[in-house]
Write an enzyme that holds these catalytic residues in place. Structure first.
Site, mmCIF file in Angstrom:
data_model
loop_
_atom_site.group_PDB
_atom_site.id
_atom_site.type_symbol
_atom_site.label_atom_id
_atom_site.label_comp_id
_atom_site.label_asym_id
_atom_site.label_seq_id
_atom_site.Cartn_x
_atom_site.Cartn_y
_atom_site.Cartn_z
ATOM 1 N N GLY A 234 0.815 -1.202 0.000
ATOM 2 C CA GLY A 234 0.000 0.000 0.000
ATOM 3 C C GLY A 234 0.847 1.251 0.000
ATOM 4 N N SER A 235 0.351 2.284 0.651
ATOM 5 C CA SER A 235 0.978 3.600 0.568
ATOM 6 C C SER A 235 2.071 3.782 1.605
ATOM 7 C CB SER A 235 -0.083 4.685 0.761
ATOM 8 O OG SER A 235 -0.511 4.711 2.109
ATOM 9 N N THR A 238 0.731 4.950 5.187
ATOM 10 C CA THR A 238 0.175 3.828 5.956
ATOM 11 C C THR A 238 1.276 2.899 6.434
ATOM 12 O OG1 THR A 238 -1.876 3.943 4.676
ATOM 13 C CG2 THR A 238 -1.472 1.916 5.900
ATOM 14 N N ALA A 239 2.301 2.701 5.609
ATOM 15 C CA ALA A 239 3.424 1.847 6.006
ATOM 16 C C ALA A 239 4.157 2.416 7.216
ATOM 17 C CB ALA A 239 4.393 1.687 4.843
ATOM 18 N N GLU A 256 5.668 -3.527 0.663
ATOM 19 C CA GLU A 256 5.751 -3.208 -0.778
ATOM 20 C C GLU A 256 4.894 -1.982 -0.975
ATOM 21 O OE1 GLU A 256 4.663 -2.418 -4.192
ATOM 22 O OE2 GLU A 256 3.580 -4.325 -4.277
ATOM 23 N N GLU A 384 3.451 9.871 -6.321
ATOM 24 C CA GLU A 384 2.658 8.830 -6.977
ATOM 25 C C GLU A 384 1.211 9.274 -7.135
ATOM 26 O OE1 GLU A 384 2.374 4.049 -6.630
ATOM 27 O OE2 GLU A 384 1.930 5.145 -4.802
#
Length: 487
Positions: A234-235, A238-239, A256, A384
């Site tokens: 994800g983003s 959030t990571a 990832e 992104e």
């Protein structure tokens, strides 16, 4: 019909969680909407800390028996799940297209077959997983991959089932138990996977599925002290949140994350091939983390490349993803559409020029867009977008091409188009990326390491790298003497 069942594209889907082999409803729900036409598909059980704790407890209880299950039996069950996916391939394709708006033809021909392959590949790799013993001053070293424990797997909405099983399959093969938390914008095929796994004979508690929002159910999952592995796609924001949550328990992470990948087109490239590669970046309405959204073209051929690109892009058909002739479907959600539109609007206001597109379509569709006259330090080049939006810049030589390609905080992938094998070797050696394609795109082998550099991720999965993550790798050193003879 049960109030907890919804029918999507003629397929019955249970809207409850799947915990410890049982369906569990929450008191609250959230609404799942199709991006194709905005229709309400279901009211989905909305998980909380209570469901998170129950799912981890179920996974923990099931872990000892599953970890002790012989490799051959684990592999057999993974193949049985793959058989179930193949039997229900058409249903899975229809439900997922309705739920996330990706092309039905892609789900039928590529995505759902890959779901089955994920299980078969890791089942077979498990049976071959081995490290040759070696000696140290006469002592024998023996390497093993021991199951680690309950895993929390948090998966994205752009390829829901394929990316979920990319994590679920190796975790189960490794002997771990799983709590899967699918994205709230596309939860339906994860529920069907739970049915398929049960029908295949997977023991209760080995695979659990908990639905809901990250702040309500994701946080208690990632902070749980009994969780031994967390894998997230994800983003970046959030990571960071997940990593901070996991830090208290030192829970190992595989992340990832986003990408802002370049496509480098050199003057000696086959320009038709290069233009085809560039147009391919609109796949899945540009909602692909690996997409080469920054087109970098050697100046002498930029005009000709742009002409060929625009001709090919003009042939793309945007519309209902259930129709065979459609090439680009809708954006997943109104919030994502507004995000994409905001990126492009700000870029145009800053002086960018739209060669094609640059505007919204009807409903949740965004026109395929190519922007030029963009600065390297601009938002549209550095951040992104995750939509059908590409930028085009030019370069004068290899050094400038590599400098521009590497000049973002990301490093997930890169694509190089060139007719010179020596140049390809020089350039790829200098690119910061987890995967580099030369004169091709999206060729993926499950044996290969997959992951990103810089802010595009932490760690690698695929082949033995997956087992390295989902297992505790142990080395046992045995002396050449000291055992008693019991003969």
């Amino acid at each position: 019909m049960s109030t907890h069942l919804t029918t999507v594209a003629g397929v019955a889907v249970d809207t409850r969680h799947f915990i410890g082999g049982e369906r569990v409803a929450s008191t609250e729900t959230f609404t799942d909407v199709s991006p194709i036409d905005g229709s309400v598909l279901a009211e989905i059980s909305r998980g909380t800390a209570m469901e998170a704790a129950a799912a981890v407890a179920a996974a923990k209880a099931a872990f000892p028996a599953w970890a002790a299950t012989p490799r051959a039996e684990r592999a057999r069950l993974l193949h049985a799940i793959a058989d179930g996916v193949e039997r229900r391939l058409e249903e899975l394709a229809l439900v997922e297209t309705t739920d996330n708006g990706a092309l039905l033809r892609s789900h039928r021909r590529g995505v759902m077959p890959r779901v089955a392959h994920n299980f078969r590949f890791f089942a077979d790799w498990l049976l071959e997983l081995d490290h040759e013993d070696f000696t140290t001053r006469g002592h024998t070293n023996h390497v093993t991959w021991d199951p680690a424990g309950p895993c929390v797997l948090i998966t994205p909405w752009n390829a829901p089932l394929m990316l979920a099983t990319w994590k679920v399959a190796p975790a189960l093969a490794a002997g771990d138990t799983v709590v899967l938390k699918p994205a709230e914008w596309s939860p339906l095929t994860a529920s069907l996977l739970a049915d398929i796994a049960t029908e295949a004979g997977l023991p209760a508690g080995v695979l659990n599925v908990v639905q809901g929002y990250g702040s309500e159910v994701g946080d208690p999952l990632t902070a749980h002290p009994d969780v031994r592995r967390i894998s997230f796609t994800g983003s970046v924001p959030t990571a960071r949140h997940i990593a901070a949550s996991a830090a208290a328990n030192l829970t190992p992470l595989s992340l990832e994350l986003g990408g802002k990948s370049p496509l480098l087109v050199f003057a000696d490239a086959d320009l038709d091939l290069a233009a085809d590669l560039a147009v391919e970046q609109y796949d899945n309405a540009g909602q692909v983390c690996l997409a080469a959204t920054r087109i970098l073209v050697e100046a002498p051929v930029a005009e000709e490349f742009t002409r060929r690109f625009t001709e090919k892009a003009a042939a793309l058909r945007q519309g209902d993803p259930r129709e065979e002739a459609t090439d680009i479907g809708p954006t997943i959600h109104p919030r994502q559409l507004e995000k994409i539109n905001g990126f492009v609007r700000r870029a145009l206001e800053a002086g960018a020029r739209a060669v094609i597109g640059g505007h919204r379509g009807a409903g949740q569709y965004y026109a395929p867009t190519l922007l030029t006259d963009v600065r390297q330090d601009s938002e549209i080049v550095q951040e992104e977008v995750f939509g059908p939006v590409l930028t085009l810049q030019t370069f004068d030589d290899e050094d400038e091409a590599v400098r521009l390609a590497n000049d973002t905080r990301f490093g997930l992938a890169a694509t190089v188009a060139t007719g010179d094998a020596d140049r390809a070797a020089r350039v790829t050696a200098r690119l910061v990326a987890g995967t580099v394609w030369v004169n091709c795109f999206f060729v993926r082998d499950l044996k290969a390491p997959f992951g990103g550099s810089r802010h595009s991720g932490v760690g690698r999965e695929g082949g033995t790298w997956s087992f390295d993550f989902y297992c505790d790798v142990k080395n046992t050193v045995t002396a050449p003497k000291g055992f008693k003879d019991h003969g």
